[in-house]
Write an enzyme that holds these catalytic residues in place. Structure first.
Site, PDB file in Angstrom:
ATOM      1  CG  ASN A   1      -1.863   1.295   1.366  1.00 11.27           C
ATOM      2  OD1 ASN A   1      -1.730   1.657   0.540  1.00 11.27           O
ATOM      3  ND2 ASN A   1      -3.086   1.325   2.165  1.00 11.27           N
TER       4      ASN A   1
ATOM      5  CG  ASP B   1      -8.716 -16.376 -16.035  1.00  8.27           C
ATOM      6  OD1 ASP B   1      -7.949 -17.094 -15.360  1.00  8.27           O
ATOM      7  OD2 ASP B   1     -10.311 -15.910 -15.911  1.00  8.27           O
TER       8      ASP B   1
ATOM      9  CD  GLU C   1      -5.917 -19.946 -14.997  1.00  8.64           C
ATOM     10  OE1 GLU C   1      -5.819 -20.199 -14.248  1.00  8.64           O
ATOM     11  OE2 GLU C   1      -6.865 -19.950 -15.825  1.00  8.64           O
TER      12      GLU C   1
ATOM     13  CG  ASP D   1      -6.020 -20.009  -9.288  1.00  5.33           C
ATOM     14  OD1 ASP D   1      -7.214 -19.014  -9.230  1.00  5.33           O
ATOM     15  OD2 ASP D   1      -6.032 -19.655 -11.060  1.00  5.33           O
TER      16      ASP D   1
ATOM     17  N   GLY E   1      -5.519  -2.458   0.517  1.00  2.66           N
ATOM     18  CA  GLY E   1      -4.922  -0.995  -0.440  1.00  2.66           C
ATOM     19  C   GLY E   1      -3.650  -1.174  -1.278  1.00  2.66           C
TER      20      GLY E   1
END
Length: 587
Positions: free
Chosen positions: A23, A272, A301, A373, A81
Site C-alpha cells: 500500500n 486467463d 493459463e 489459485d 489497500g
C-alpha cells in the site's frame, strides 16, 4: 525455428496480486461506499473497514462478526489497500532480489480484490491510482463502446509510470488478460441488464432467457462455470463475437502501444482460462499482438495435461503456458513422503515436458509452483501426502475453501529446507522460474483466499496467527515475520541463475538417477559454459559418483566455490541432506 521472444528464457518472474503486495498511497484506499455492489457477502447498511495489513489472518474483525456473514465471504471481501504506488515503491526490493520480469494479476477496473470480474479492460482500477473519485468522473464522461472517447485516467497514467520505471530497472512486465468473461459490473453487461434485447451490446453475451416481468421470467445468461457474477462473452463459431472481439483488440493496442508508443507499453500477456476461448480468436489475437510488438510474450493459463497443451504451443497461439505440469511433478517428488515418486519417475516426467512441444518452448515455459489459485508453496511441505496437486479441480477449485482440511501453521525448519530444495531445483532447471509474491519472504497459507495474504515486509511488525481457520484459538500462536534467511537464499539462487548461462538456455542431459539415494543429476548445456546440477531429496548425506569428468577450473558454485574431486571420467560429490550442488567454471 523459434517463435518465442528470446528474452523470456532469461526471465525470473515475480507474480503480484496488486491488492495484497504493498500500500503505497493510503489516500486511494477503498471505502464502504466505493465497494457498493462489489462485495460477495456485503449487504446494504453493513459496516465495513479497510483491513489492517499486519493483522492475524483468521481473526475476524468486530465489523466482520457483526455483519453475520460467513467467514469465507468476509475473507474475500477484505481490502488491504495495495496499489500501483506500492509496486513502484518496491521496485528496488525486486531488483535487489534479482527479478527481471513482472506478471501482474488483473489490474483493470473491477469490484473484487482479485479483479477477475472485470468492469473494464481499458481502465486501470481507480483504487490502484491516486484519484479514485476523479477517475470515476472522467470514466463517466466516455462512451466506453467508442475507443476514440477513452480518456487517460490518473490510475492509467500511474500504470504507465510503473511500466516506464520497470523498464528502466531492466524488468519486463505483463498484464493478466481475462477475455472469456467479464463481471456483472462491466459497462456492456450493465447496459444489457438495463435495456435487455434493445441494448446495442445484446449480442456480446449468450442469453438463454430475456427478462419478462409480466410473465415472471428472469434474465438468464451463460456464466463461466455457473458463477452468475461472471457472464461469458459470446462465442461465434471458432471465434469471439464481433463486438467483444473488437473491444479486446482496442484494449490490446491501448496497453501495448499507449498513444502509439510501444516502448511505453507492456511486454506481453498472461491469458486467463485460455481453454474456454476458441482457438480462432487466439490465432488472430496473437497475430495482432506480434504485429504491435514482435518480442511480446504470450503465456496461457492451461491447467491440463501435456497432450491438451500441444495445439496451443504450435507457434500460432501462445509462446508458453503456466507450467502446472512442472509443479505437479515437483510436488510428487519434493513434497511427498509415503506417496513420493522415485527420482527416475520424476526425471521421466520432466523429459516428457521438455520433448512434448517445439524445442523453443521449454526454455520460456513459466515454471511455477504456487499461485493465486493454490495453497502457498510454503504450506505444501507442511501438508505432505495430504494434497493431490495433479487433481487440480478437486484440490484447488472447489466452491469452498480447503483451509479446514489443511495444517495452516507456520512451517518448521525441516519444511523450510524442503521449500529451499525446491527453489534450488526451480532456479537451476530449464524454463523460466516464477515466484508468487511472498514465497521468498516466507508467506504460508491454504488455498484461495488464504494464499492471498498481505505481503510480508521486513520493517513491519505482524500479529501472531493466534486463530485457526475453524474459528478457534490455536494451541500455539504462530509468529509471523519476514524470513530474512529464506529471502537471502532466494537472492543467492537467483544470482546463480543469472551468472550461469547454461541454467537459462542450456539443454538437459540426465547423468544420474539414483532411486535408492533419491539423487538426481543433470548436465545443463555443453562446452565451456556447461553446468552440472545435483539434487539430494533424502534426509541424509549422500556420496555419489557421477559418470562425468568435470573440467579443470570447475568448482561447486552453490556451496562457496568448494573444490570438487574428478578423476578418470568420474566426479565424486558429497551432497548435504535436502540440498545439492551446482558445478561450473569459476568466474
Amino acid at each position: 525455428m523459434s517463435f518465442v521472444p528470446a528474452w523470456a528464457a532469461h526471465a525470473v518472474w515475480y507474480q503480484i496480486l496488486p491488492e495484497r503486495f504493498a500500500n503505497g498511497d493510503p489516500h486511494n484506499d477503498p471505502t464502504v461506499e466505493s465497494l457498493k455492489g462489489g462485495r460477495l457477502g456485503g449487504r446494504e447498511g453493513d459496516e465495513w473497514h479497510l483491513s489492517r495489513w499486519t493483522a492475524d489472518w483468521y481473526a475476524m474483525q468486530p465489523w466482520e462478526v457483526a455483519n453475520g456473514q460467513d467467514k469465507w465471504m468476509n475473507l474475500h471481501d477484505r481490502r488491504y489497500g495495495g496499489d500501483i504506488a506500492g509496486i513502484i515503491e518496491r521496485l528496488p526490493y525486486l531488483k535487489a532480489l534479482g527479478i527481471n520480469a513482472l506478471y501482474l494479476n488483473p489490474v483493470f477496473d473491477a469490484p473484487s480484490h482479485h479483479k477477475y470480474d472485470g468492469a473494464s479492460l481499458h481502465h486501470i482500477d481507480p483504487h490502484f491510482g491516486p484519484d479514485p473519485a476523479g477517475d470515476r468522473a472522467l470514466m463517466a464522461s466516455e462512451d466506453p463502446g467508442d475507443p476514440d472517447s477513452w480518456a487517460w485516467t490518473a490510475a492509467d497514467l500511474l500504470m504507465l509510470k510503473l511500466i516506464d520505471e520497470a523498464h528502466a530497472a531492466g524488468m519486463r512486465i505483463i498484464f493478466d488478460g481475462v477475455f472469456n468473461h467479464v463481471g456483472v459490473s462491466h459497462w456492456a453487461f450493465q447496459d444489457v441488464v438495463k435495456n435487455q434485447q434493445a441494448s446495442r451490446f445484446a449480442d456480446w453475451f449468450t442469453v438463454h432467457q430475456w427478462r419478462d416481468d409480466a410473465a415472471g421470467k428472469p434474465f438468464i445468461y451463460e456464466a463461466w462455470r455457473g458463477y452468475d457474477t461472471l457472464p461469458e462473452l459470446r462465442k461465434e463459431g471458432n471465434h469471439l463475437a464481433p463486438g467483444p472481439r473488437e473491444y479486446i483488440y482496442a484494449a490490446t493496442r491501448r496497453w501495448m502501444a499507449p498513444r502509439g508508443n510501444t516502448r511505453q507499453g507492456i511486454d506481453g500477456w498472461r491469458l486467463d482460462v485460455a481453454p474456454w476461448v476458441p482457438h480462432g480468436f487466439w490465432k488472430d489475437w496473437r497475430a495482432l499482438v506480434k504485429s504491435i510488438n514482435p518480442e511480446a510474450y504470450l503465456v496461457a493459463e492451461n491447467i491440463r495435461d501435456v497432450a491438451f497443451n500441444v495445439p496451443y504451443l504450435a507457434g500460432d497461439e501462445f509462446d508458453a503456458v503456466m507450467n502446472y505440469n512442472f509443479a505437479f511433478a515437483c510436488d510428487e517428488f519434493f513434497f511427498r513422503d509415503t506417496t513420493r515418486i522415485a527420482a527416475s519417475r520424476f526425471d521421466a516426467l520432466l523429459r516428457e515436458l521438455r520433448e512434448a512441444y517445439p524445442a523453443c518452448v521449454a526454455p520460456v515455459m513459466q515454471n511455477l509452483f504456487g499461485s493465486h489459485d493454490t495453497a502457498r508453496l510454503a504450506s505444501h511441505p507442511v501438508n505432505r501426502d495430504r494434497l493431490d496437486f495433479r487433481a487440480f479441480d478437486e484440490t484447488y477449485h472447489p466452491r469452498d475453501s480447503r483451509a479446514p482440511l489443511f495444517d495452516t501453521r507456520r512451517p518448521n525448519a525441516h519444511e523450510r529446507r524442503l521449500h529451499l530444495l525446491f527453489a534450488l531445483f526451480q532456479m537451476t532447471y530449464l524454463g523460466a522460474p516464477v515466484i508468487f509474491y511472498g514465497d521468498e519472504a516466507g508467506v504460508w497459507g491454504a488455498n484461495d483466499p488464504c494464499c492471498r495474504k498481505p505481503m510480508l515486509w521486513p520493517e513491519l511488525v505482524y500479529d501472531d496467527e493466534a486463530m485457526g481457520p475453524d474459528g478457534t484459538p490455536r494451541a500455539e500462536p504462530q509468529p509471523v515475520a519476514f524470513d530474512a534467511g529464506l529471502h537471502a537464499a532466494y537472492q543467492r539462487l537467483i544470482a546463480l541463475r543469472h551468472a550461469l548461462p547454461a541454467l537459462r538456455t542450456g539443454g538437459v542431459e540426465t547423468l544420474l538417477c539414483d532411486d535408492t539415494r533419491q539423487v538426481l543429476v543433470h548436465l545443463r548445456g555443453n562446452g565451456a559454459d556447461a553446468a552440472l546440477v545435483a539434487i539430494n531429496r533424502s534426509d541424509e548425506v549422500q556420496e555419489v559418483s557421477i559418470p562425468f569428468a568435470a573440467p579443470a577450473g570447475w568448482a561447486d558454485r552453490l556451496n562457496g566455490n568448494a573444490p570438487i574431486e574428478s578423476t578418470s571420467g568420474t566426479t565424486r560429490l558429497r551432497l548435504a541432506p535436502l540440498w545439492g550442488a551446482v558445478l561450473a567454471a569459476l568466474p
